[in-house]
Design an enzyme around this catalytic site. Structure first.
Site, PDB file in Angstrom:
ATOM      1  N   GLY A 101     -88.678  62.636 -50.334  1.00 58.10           N
ATOM      2  CA  GLY A 101     -88.047  62.764 -49.018  1.00 58.10           C
ATOM      3  C   GLY A 101     -88.719  61.880 -47.979  1.00 58.10           C
ATOM      4  O   GLY A 101     -88.081  61.429 -47.018  1.00 58.10           O
ATOM      5  N   GLU A 104     -87.231  58.572 -48.294  1.00 61.03           N
ATOM      6  CA  GLU A 104     -85.840  58.659 -47.828  1.00 61.03           C
ATOM      7  C   GLU A 104     -85.785  58.669 -46.295  1.00 61.03           C
ATOM      8  O   GLU A 104     -84.889  58.071 -45.692  1.00 61.03           O
ATOM      9  CB  GLU A 104     -85.160  59.898 -48.421  1.00 61.03           C
ATOM     10  CG  GLU A 104     -84.928  59.731 -49.931  1.00 61.03           C
ATOM     11  CD  GLU A 104     -84.336  60.969 -50.574  1.00 61.03           C
ATOM     12  OE1 GLU A 104     -84.980  62.026 -50.501  1.00 61.03           O
ATOM     13  OE2 GLU A 104     -83.236  60.874 -51.136  1.00 61.03           O
TER      14      GLU A 104
END
Ligand code: NAI
Length: 652
Positions: A101, A104
């Site tokens: 994450g 991301e």
């Protein structure tokens, strides 16, 4: 306390995430980022924003405490979309790790710069998942699709330099990251904000044939693991059907995978590896400081252990039998370090420096300053006794003495030493400088300091240390002996070596048992069997096929003949002569051969592993079933995505 703070430096906004230890994207952080972005958009004085993290790292993962709970808004994919559509450009300033994450989030920013030591990756496949917040859709729009596939399906992080080469970064910074980010912000603040990655075209899209090649490569590497293949499909979907469709597809697959058996198994082994070396009885026990390590023997294992110790920063003294053996030992280490140099793990300066930290001698007096000595001489009790006698004589009074024996009784070795409380087993796996597993064998008399020192040494070497008790073969070799026997019974009962090996490979092992024996060489276990023959229980079923092969001078891969026949390229082929030998043995013993399915073969192997695992637990040799799984996955090729034999058989 987890916080997101917003500060300004003239017309530059700085969003700082502070959520130790890994700046996980927990609910408060997600909410904080959105609030900060709303403020930035609403403030006309701000032209550009920097997203940076406090502490040791950028965002290095998700908040594990939120696993299994219902998602709380804003969820990460929405935060990243919000980031991407911020009116002002946002620069991710990365240090430490940008993982999962975290990467991301960085992909949702409009620019990315990173400290030279940073690592960036999407390791979700390691937990049986795919990225779930746009990674499979955004990454191929920033870096060539082939590189995106490698990162997402392999799960390995890339260095800042590599990230820069493939276009994942806009700059690598060698000085202070915050200053570099501010400088960078000033250069882009007057440019129009770059369009969002989701609206850009993928980079270097492979053609049909190339996709087929990519799929074949990923399938081969995945060896039955599903997440890497689903990741390829997700990347393809985002490219062929557009970003919006891609995001929906990615999220759906992410959710399905999260509940899959493979992901559960991979999460099991991930946490087992992290807890297996934590011994409550060692809390507060200080390990002895280690500077100089002694290694006795410069053969296969000694050279590997010496290399591992050098790479971990220790000075090493290697003892061998004569000058020629000393030279061979040094040459072996040189060969290993040369390999590390070739693979880019160390540079030439470091390589030369490490070789300078190694000396070899035939004189045990050279061990006078060693804090830990590891014996890796021939697997013969009288040789080991002789060596430990000399160690007792020449080593410092507080040095820890370790044996790398595979099977021998370390309690017996310790009993002959002046200080049995400082004797322990350190059972490495070949090649010792590469394999992660280390069984730390606790002798009956080893004291807490000795154990703490061994565990600390293992950590320094980057190993997964599994504490275990003394028995024939400790955890791993003992279980392997048990299932090897089972496989030999199956040979006599109707299976053939290549059939058993095929079933194991299909199940997910990198190679089958018989191919593995051929690779290791058949003569060592033959010698052991001959040594133990007088003590064998005559009522126990004994399969002599391995002995027959050695009697026929078939010693395995190195002489081209073993359980298989090897061609000039070293490729194994089933050998009709071996099949005939196996069938003749059944006839000789009056056994009616029957067919085995692959599933039956694997059931028998797993049953044998389970039975022996239970026996090991009953005797306290392993602390718990997780320790057995960690050993089998990291040392014996048990497929990681099946979680280990204890995990797998407990479910069924
Ligand atoms: P190896 O035969 O390659 O090396 C043994 C080395 O010890 C030789 O170089 C020999 O010259 C030296 N040596 C023998 N007696 C000595 C003495 N008195 N003083 C100094 N050096 C002496 O054997 P390998 O495979 O390295 O095995 C060493 C030990 O590690 C054995 O106990 C073996 O069971 C164990 N082990 C082996 C593994 C493997 O995969 N080969 C894996 C794990 C443990």
């Amino acid at each position: 306390m987890s916080t997101v703070s917003l500060s300004t430096e003239n017309d530059i906004a700085i969003i700082t995430i502070d959520n130790p230890p890994i700046n996980a994207t927990s609910h408060g952080i997600r909410q904080g980022i959105v609030t900060a972005l709303d403020q930035i958009d609403a403030d006309p004085a701000i032209k550009v924003a920097i997203l940076i993290c406090a502490g040791k790292t950028f965002i290095a993962g998700a908040d594990v405490s939120e696993f299994g709970k219902p998602p709380m808004d804003p969820i990460l994919p929405d935060v990243i979309k919000r980031l991407e559509t911020t009116l002002k450009p946002v620069i991710a300033a990365i240090h430490g790790h940008a993982l999962g994450g975290g990467l991301e989030v960085a992909l949702g920013c409009h620019y990315r710069i990173a400290d030279k030591g940073a690592k960036l990756g999407l390791p979700e496949v390691n937990l049986g998942l795919i990225p779930g917040a746009g990674g499979t859709v955004r990454l191929p729009r920033l870096v060539p699709v082939k590189d995106a596939v490698t990162m997402i399906t392999g799960g390995k992080p890339v260095s800042a330099n590599r990230a820069n080469e493939i276009g994942l970064l806009d700059a690598v910074c060698h000085g202070d990251l915050r200053d570099a980010a501010l400088d960078f912000a000033r250069t882009v603040m007057d440019r129009p904000r770059p369009i969002e990655l989701l609206r850009q075209s993928p980079v270097d899209v492979p053609n049909g044939d190339q996709w087929e090649e990519i799929e074949a490569t990923v399938r081969k590497k995945a060896r039955g693991q599903i997440a890497p293949m689903i990741a390829v499909q997700a990347i393809q979907c985002g490219i062929e059907q557009g970003a919006s469709e891609g995001l929906t597809h990615e999220r759906e697959k992410f959710v399905v995978l999260r509940d899959s058996d493979q992901s559960k198994a991979l999460r099991h082994i991930f946490f087992a590896e992290r807890s297996v070396g934590k011994l409550p009885e060692l809390s507060g026990v200080a390990p002895r400081p280690l500077h100089e390590i002694g290694v006795i023997g410069g053969g296969i294992m000694g050279a590997g252990i010496a290399t591992a110790a050098l790479l971990a920063g220790y000075a090493v003294v290697m003892i061998e039998r004569d000058d020629d053996a000393c030279e061979r030992g040094i040459a072996n280490v040189r060969h290993h370090l040369g390999g590390s140099l070739k693979r880019g793990l160390i540079d030439q300066t470091k390589h030369d420096h490490l070789l300078g930290d190694l000396i070899s001698s035939t004189d045990y007096a050279a061990l006078a300053n060693c804090d830990l000595v590891i014996e890796a001489v021939f697997e013969d009790m009288s040789v080991k006794h002789d060596v430990f006698g000399k160690l007792s004589q020449h080593c410092k009074s507080d040095a820890v003495l370790a044996s790398n024996t595979s099977y021998l009784d370390i309690n017996d070795i310790a009993a002959q030493c002046a200080h049995p409380e400082r004797v322990i087993g350190l059972h490495f796996f070949s090649p010792a400088h590469v394999m992660k597993l280390l069984e730390v064998v606790r002798t009956d008399q080893a004291d807490a300091t000795t154990l703490a020192t061994a565990m600390q040494f293992a950590r320094k070497l980057g190993k997964i240390a599994v504490p275990c008790g003394v028995c024939d073969g400790f955890i791993g070799n003992r279980i392997m002996s048990a299932y090897r026997k089972q496989c030999e019974y199956m040979l006599e009962d109707g299976a053939l070596p290549h059939q058993i090996d095929n079933a194991m490979v299909k199940f997910g092992f990198p190679m089958g048992l018989f191919a593995m024996q051929d690779m290791a060489g058949l003569e060592i276990s033959w010698a052991t069997r001959k040594r133990l023959a007088p003590f064998r229980d005559p009522s126990e079923r004994y399969v002599a096929l391995g002995d027959y092969l050695c009697e026929m001078d078939r010693f395995g891969k190195k002489n081209g003949l073993g359980w298989y026949r090897y061609d000039e390229n070293g490729k194994a082929h089933p050998d009709p002569d071996v099949d005939a030998l196996v069938i003749a043995e059944s006839e000789k013993k009056g056994i009616t051969r029957r067919d085995f399915t692959d599933a039956e073969i694997m059931d028998n192997i797993l049953d044998a592993m389970r039975r022996e695992g239970d026996a090991i637990l009953a005797k306290g040799i392993a602390m718990n079933a997780d320790a057995i799984d960690v050993v089998m996955v990291n040392g014996y090729g048990f497929p990681r995505h099946k979680g280990g034999p204890m995990f797998l058989t407990q479910k069924s």
